[in-house]
Motif scaffolding. Structure first.
Motif, PDB file in Angstrom:
ATOM      1  N   VAL A 287      -2.379   1.654  26.072  1.00  0.00           N
ATOM      2  CA  VAL A 287      -2.589   1.532  24.635  1.00  0.00           C
ATOM      3  C   VAL A 287      -4.008   1.035  24.395  1.00  0.00           C
ATOM      4  N   ALA A 288      -4.702   1.705  23.457  1.00  0.00           N
ATOM      5  CA  ALA A 288      -6.095   1.400  23.188  1.00  0.00           C
ATOM      6  C   ALA A 288      -6.328   0.794  21.806  1.00  0.00           C
ATOM      7  N   TRP A 289      -5.320   0.878  20.931  1.00  0.00           N
ATOM      8  CA  TRP A 289      -5.527   0.426  19.545  1.00  0.00           C
ATOM      9  C   TRP A 289      -4.169   0.157  18.922  1.00  0.00           C
ATOM     10  N   ASN A 290      -4.050  -0.965  18.215  1.00  0.00           N
ATOM     11  CA  ASN A 290      -2.814  -1.357  17.528  1.00  0.00           C
ATOM     12  C   ASN A 290      -3.095  -1.349  16.032  1.00  0.00           C
ATOM     13  N   GLU A 291      -2.385  -0.524  15.287  1.00  0.00           N
ATOM     14  CA  GLU A 291      -2.711  -0.323  13.871  1.00  0.00           C
ATOM     15  C   GLU A 291      -1.469  -0.508  13.004  1.00  0.00           C
TER      16      GLU A 291
ATOM     17  N   MET B 149      -5.651  -3.200  10.344  1.00  0.00           N
ATOM     18  CA  MET B 149      -4.606  -3.046   9.338  1.00  0.00           C
ATOM     19  C   MET B 149      -5.182  -2.287   8.153  1.00  0.00           C
ATOM     20  N   ALA B 150      -4.310  -1.539   7.479  1.00  0.00           N
ATOM     21  CA  ALA B 150      -4.702  -0.784   6.294  1.00  0.00           C
ATOM     22  C   ALA B 150      -3.540  -0.757   5.322  1.00  0.00           C
ATOM     23  N   THR B 151      -3.829  -0.424   4.077  1.00  0.00           N
ATOM     24  CA  THR B 151      -2.784  -0.297   3.064  1.00  0.00           C
ATOM     25  C   THR B 151      -2.017   1.002   3.269  1.00  0.00           C
ATOM     26  N   ALA B 152      -0.703   0.925   3.264  1.00  0.00           N
ATOM     27  CA  ALA B 152       0.124   2.124   3.401  1.00  0.00           C
ATOM     28  C   ALA B 152      -0.034   3.016   2.180  1.00  0.00           C
ATOM     29  N   ARG B 153       0.032   4.311   2.413  1.00  0.00           N
ATOM     30  CA  ARG B 153      -0.031   5.250   1.295  1.00  0.00           C
ATOM     31  C   ARG B 153       1.170   5.047   0.375  1.00  0.00           C
ATOM     32  N   GLU B 154       0.966   5.352  -0.895  1.00  0.00           N
ATOM     33  CA  GLU B 154       2.024   5.136  -1.886  1.00  0.00           C
ATOM     34  C   GLU B 154       3.300   5.879  -1.478  1.00  0.00           C
ATOM     35  N   GLY B 155       4.399   5.151  -1.467  1.00  0.00           N
ATOM     36  CA  GLY B 155       5.693   5.723  -1.104  1.00  0.00           C
ATOM     37  C   GLY B 155       5.995   5.694   0.377  1.00  0.00           C
ATOM     38  N   ALA B 156       4.995   5.372   1.216  1.00  0.00           N
ATOM     39  CA  ALA B 156       5.212   5.317   2.665  1.00  0.00           C
ATOM     40  C   ALA B 156       5.700   3.927   3.058  1.00  0.00           C
ATOM     41  N   PRO B 157       6.574   3.828   4.074  1.00  0.00           N
ATOM     42  CA  PRO B 157       7.134   2.526   4.436  1.00  0.00           C
ATOM     43  C   PRO B 157       6.153   1.638   5.182  1.00  0.00           C
ATOM     44  N   GLY B 158       5.160   2.205   5.837  1.00  0.00           N
ATOM     45  CA  GLY B 158       4.267   1.392   6.657  1.00  0.00           C
ATOM     46  C   GLY B 158       4.901   1.066   8.000  1.00  0.00           C
ATOM     47  N   GLY B 159       4.171   0.348   8.836  1.00  0.00           N
ATOM     48  CA  GLY B 159       4.674  -0.046  10.148  1.00  0.00           C
ATOM     49  C   GLY B 159       3.576   0.031  11.181  1.00  0.00           C
ATOM     50  N   TRP B 160       3.941  -0.295  12.422  1.00  0.00           N
ATOM     51  CA  TRP B 160       2.986  -0.315  13.514  1.00  0.00           C
ATOM     52  C   TRP B 160       2.845   1.064  14.142  1.00  0.00           C
ATOM     53  N   ARG B 161       1.592   1.382  14.526  1.00  0.00           N
ATOM     54  CA  ARG B 161       1.262   2.614  15.240  1.00  0.00           C
ATOM     55  C   ARG B 161       0.399   2.221  16.439  1.00  0.00           C
ATOM     56  N   TYR B 162       0.747   2.751  17.624  1.00  0.00           N
ATOM     57  CA  TYR B 162       0.040   2.380  18.854  1.00  0.00           C
ATOM     58  C   TYR B 162      -0.649   3.620  19.423  1.00  0.00           C
ATOM     59  N   TYR B 163      -1.977   3.562  19.520  1.00  0.00           N
ATOM     60  CA  TYR B 163      -2.761   4.702  19.990  1.00  0.00           C
ATOM     61  C   TYR B 163      -2.865   4.681  21.515  1.00  0.00           C
TER      62      TYR B 163
END
Length: 257
Positions: A143-147, A192-206
């Motif tokens: 893993v190279a990036w935690n978003e 970290m970034a703001t989730a798009r409108e209507g999206a639940p958000g969460g962690w993404r691992y690159y």
């Protein structure tokens, strides 16, 4: 595994079909997912091309699904005291979903969620364990990036900063809002970034790969889909986001063009 408080130290894919997931990620990322161990729990170690461990793969059983678990990627964050961190998590507006509990020979852990409901593990490795290399930004197969995308960006920054001591002093303006970089003990671990409108958000691992476009083509050939990219990003890297054959989101990063 022992790592400083606030360090990402393990990543876990919960899959309804680990054999199919092994075939997919071995082809796309260059992993070697180990065979299932003997015993009642189907948990397989993920080995990167350099021989180091990236994380594990757990079978999603019907009992787990009934209890609310679902397929997806989860990150483990090391803490000095799991019980204290779990209590603090609740005080900060998160929730303890499981635990804390001990896993003999591995350590003590709990599963929690942030105020938006994004889940993650808290873990204190067993005494004498080696320092984790699961997060290794420049190493293929790690893993190279935690978003994190969050509905309340400022609230998420305050929550994780208080819980793990992450620094978030640098921002980059984006069309959807600021992209806030995360540093831990002098190492940039993600953003970290703001989730798009209507999206639940969460962690993404690159996941680091040698060539993003070729890996994306292998993902499509193996039954997955590319949903965003590939495209170059500031800093010289190239990324794509996709879904595996079970609909689980994954992300890849590699050298830019």
């Amino acid at each position: 595994m022992n790592s400083p408080h606030g360090s990402f130290l393990w990543y876990e894919l919960v899959s309804p079909d680990p054999d199919a997931s092994k075939a997919f990620y071995d082809a796309v990322v260059g992993w070697t997912v180990q065979p299932p161990p003997t015993g009642p729990v189907d948990y397989r170690t993920i080995t990167a091309p350099d021989g180091g461990n990236t994380g594990g793969m757990m079978r999603l059983t019907p009992e787990m699904a009934t209890g609310g678990a679902r397929a997806g990627w989860l990150g483990y964050v090391g803490v000095d005291d799991v019980d204290a961190a779990a209590a603090r998590l609740g005080e900060l507006g998160g929730a303890v979903l499981m635990g804390p509990w001990d896993l003999p020979g591995v350590g003590r852990m709990a599963v929690g969620s942030d105020p938006d409901g994004a889940p993650f593990y808290l873990m204190r490795g067993a005494t004498g364990g080696a320092t984790s290399t699961a997060f290794a930004p420049g190493v293929t197969g790690h893993v190279a990036w935690n978003e994190l995308t969050a509905r309340d960006l400022d609230g998420a920054l305050a929550f994780y900063g208080a819980l793990f001591g992450w620094d978030s002093s640098e921002r980059m303006a984006m069309p959807n809002g600021d992209y806030v970089f995360l540093d831990h003990r002098g190492t940039r671990i993600g953003a970290m970034a703001t989730a798009r409108e209507g999206a639940p958000g969460g962690w993404r691992y690159y996941l680091r790969v040698d060539e993003v476009d070729a890996s994306g083509e292998r993902a499509t050939a193996a039954g997955g889909a590319v949903t965003m990219g590939p495209y170059d990003v500031p800093g010289g890297d190239r990324i794509l986001i996709g879904t595996d054959p079970h609909g689980v989101e994954f992300a890849l990063v590699g050298p830019g063009r």
